[in-house]
Design a protein around this motif. Sequence first.
Motif, PDB file in Angstrom:
ATOM      1  N   TRP A   1       0.817  -1.215   0.000  1.00 52.11           N
ATOM      2  CA  TRP A   1       0.000   0.000   0.000  1.00 52.11           C
ATOM      3  C   TRP A   1       0.851   1.265   0.000  1.00 52.11           C
ATOM      4  O   TRP A   1       0.391   2.324  -0.420  1.00 52.11           O
ATOM      5  N   ARG A   2       2.090   1.175   0.436  1.00 54.41           N
ATOM      6  CA  ARG A   2       2.970   2.348   0.405  1.00 54.41           C
ATOM      7  C   ARG A   2       3.222   2.828  -1.027  1.00 54.41           C
ATOM      8  O   ARG A   2       3.607   3.980  -1.242  1.00 54.41           O
ATOM      9  N   TYR A   3       3.025   1.944  -1.989  1.00 57.67           N
ATOM     10  CA  TYR A   3       3.298   2.294  -3.384  1.00 57.67           C
ATOM     11  C   TYR A   3       2.113   2.952  -4.072  1.00 57.67           C
ATOM     12  O   TYR A   3       2.221   3.371  -5.229  1.00 57.67           O
ATOM     13  N   ARG A   4       0.995   3.056  -3.377  1.00 56.34           N
ATOM     14  CA  ARG A   4      -0.176   3.698  -3.977  1.00 56.34           C
ATOM     15  C   ARG A   4       0.114   5.158  -4.326  1.00 56.34           C
ATOM     16  O   ARG A   4      -0.248   5.635  -5.403  1.00 56.34           O
ATOM     17  N   ASP A   5       0.787   5.868  -3.423  1.00 51.65           N
ATOM     18  CA  ASP A   5       1.100   7.277  -3.683  1.00 51.65           C
ATOM     19  C   ASP A   5       2.103   7.418  -4.827  1.00 51.65           C
ATOM     20  O   ASP A   5       2.008   8.351  -5.637  1.00 51.65           O
ATOM     21  N   HIS A   6       3.080   6.508  -4.903  1.00 53.26           N
ATOM     22  CA  HIS A   6       4.037   6.550  -6.012  1.00 53.26           C
ATOM     23  C   HIS A   6       3.309   6.353  -7.343  1.00 53.26           C
ATOM     24  O   HIS A   6       3.590   7.047  -8.325  1.00 53.26           O
ATOM     25  N   ALA A   7       2.386   5.390  -7.354  1.00 53.79           N
ATOM     26  CA  ALA A   7       1.628   5.135  -8.576  1.00 53.79           C
ATOM     27  C   ALA A   7       0.757   6.328  -8.944  1.00 53.79           C
ATOM     28  O   ALA A   7       0.669   6.705 -10.125  1.00 53.79           O
ATOM     29  N   ALA A   8       0.106   6.925  -7.950  1.00 54.80           N
ATOM     30  CA  ALA A   8      -0.761   8.073  -8.221  1.00 54.80           C
ATOM     31  C   ALA A   8       0.048   9.241  -8.790  1.00 54.80           C
ATOM     32  O   ALA A   8      -0.419   9.950  -9.699  1.00 54.80           O
ATOM     33  N   ALA A   9       1.270   9.444  -8.290  1.00 58.61           N
ATOM     34  CA  ALA A   9       2.113  10.529  -8.798  1.00 58.61           C
ATOM     35  C   ALA A   9       2.536  10.255 -10.242  1.00 58.61           C
ATOM     36  O   ALA A   9       2.544  11.165 -11.084  1.00 58.61           O
ATOM     37  N   LEU A  10       2.875   9.006 -10.548  1.00 55.69           N
ATOM     38  CA  LEU A  10       3.235   8.654 -11.927  1.00 55.69           C
ATOM     39  C   LEU A  10       2.048   8.886 -12.859  1.00 55.69           C
ATOM     40  O   LEU A  10       2.200   9.459 -13.946  1.00 55.69           O
ATOM     41  N   LEU A  11       0.873   8.449 -12.445  1.00 52.58           N
ATOM     42  CA  LEU A  11      -0.318   8.632 -13.272  1.00 52.58           C
ATOM     43  C   LEU A  11      -0.649  10.106 -13.458  1.00 52.58           C
ATOM     44  O   LEU A  11      -1.080  10.518 -14.541  1.00 52.58           O
ATOM     45  N   ASP A  12      -0.467  10.895 -12.411  1.00 56.15           N
ATOM     46  CA  ASP A  12      -0.749  12.324 -12.509  1.00 56.15           C
ATOM     47  C   ASP A  12       0.124  12.977 -13.578  1.00 56.15           C
ATOM     48  O   ASP A  12      -0.326  13.850 -14.316  1.00 56.15           O
ATOM     49  N   ALA A  13       1.381  12.518 -13.665  1.00 52.63           N
ATOM     50  CA  ALA A  13       2.307  13.092 -14.641  1.00 52.63           C
ATOM     51  C   ALA A  13       2.014  12.623 -16.062  1.00 52.63           C
ATOM     52  O   ALA A  13       2.432  13.274 -17.032  1.00 52.63           O
ATOM     53  N   HIS A  14       1.275  11.513 -16.209  1.00 50.50           N
ATOM     54  CA  HIS A  14       1.060  10.927 -17.536  1.00 50.50           C
ATOM     55  C   HIS A  14      -0.410  10.592 -17.782  1.00 50.50           C
ATOM     56  O   HIS A  14      -0.716   9.705 -18.577  1.00 50.50           O
TER      57      HIS A  14
END
Length: 211
Positions: free
Chosen positions: A159-172
Amino acid sequence: MMHTGFLGTAPDGSTTHSFHAEPPGWCCANHILGLPLETVRIGAAAHEAGHLVADLVVGIHVTDVKITPLVVDLVCGQAFGASGVTQIGRLNVGRNDYLTMLAAGEQAEQRWLQEAGLWTPARSWAVERGALDDVAKAIEKLREQHPGLVDDGYRQLFWRYRDHAAALLDAHWNRVLNVAERLAVSGYLTGDEAALYANLPNPPEPGPASG
């Protein structure tokens, strides 16, 4: 502080552990999602497009991507669903990039629901429930570094990677939407086709590991 999640009970009596609180008295994720088949298809396309764009960004070769809408007959009645798979080449990136990519599918579908005005707390849980295969892959990877934890502990780490994924998606995000739109129509794209719609290079397939 690490999110510890919510414990619940499935209809078969087994214990569930989820990031989102489960709705009361649920029978299956398909009925909780409660959307028409075509809408479910678009959501599944967004999910796979999230994985795919994350693959391209972190450097994982994509072979192809496919979604299959399903009408399923369950104990609790007929329901609409969709299965999706993004086939990737030999893994040649670090663990953090791989786990971020796994988290990006669900996060993309959650964001799509929100932007479509369809998000509810219950549907957020249903989308999470639909990503259990991604969670299983993440747990398998995390066991390599953290042997001996119970599955609940691995979920909390993932679950710690949810924010990393959300940031990647936000950029793309526009790239994700472009791929999802094409995939929802065709149901299938090669990796190179999807990369073209994402306007990103498809990383080359790595050679076999030497031993």
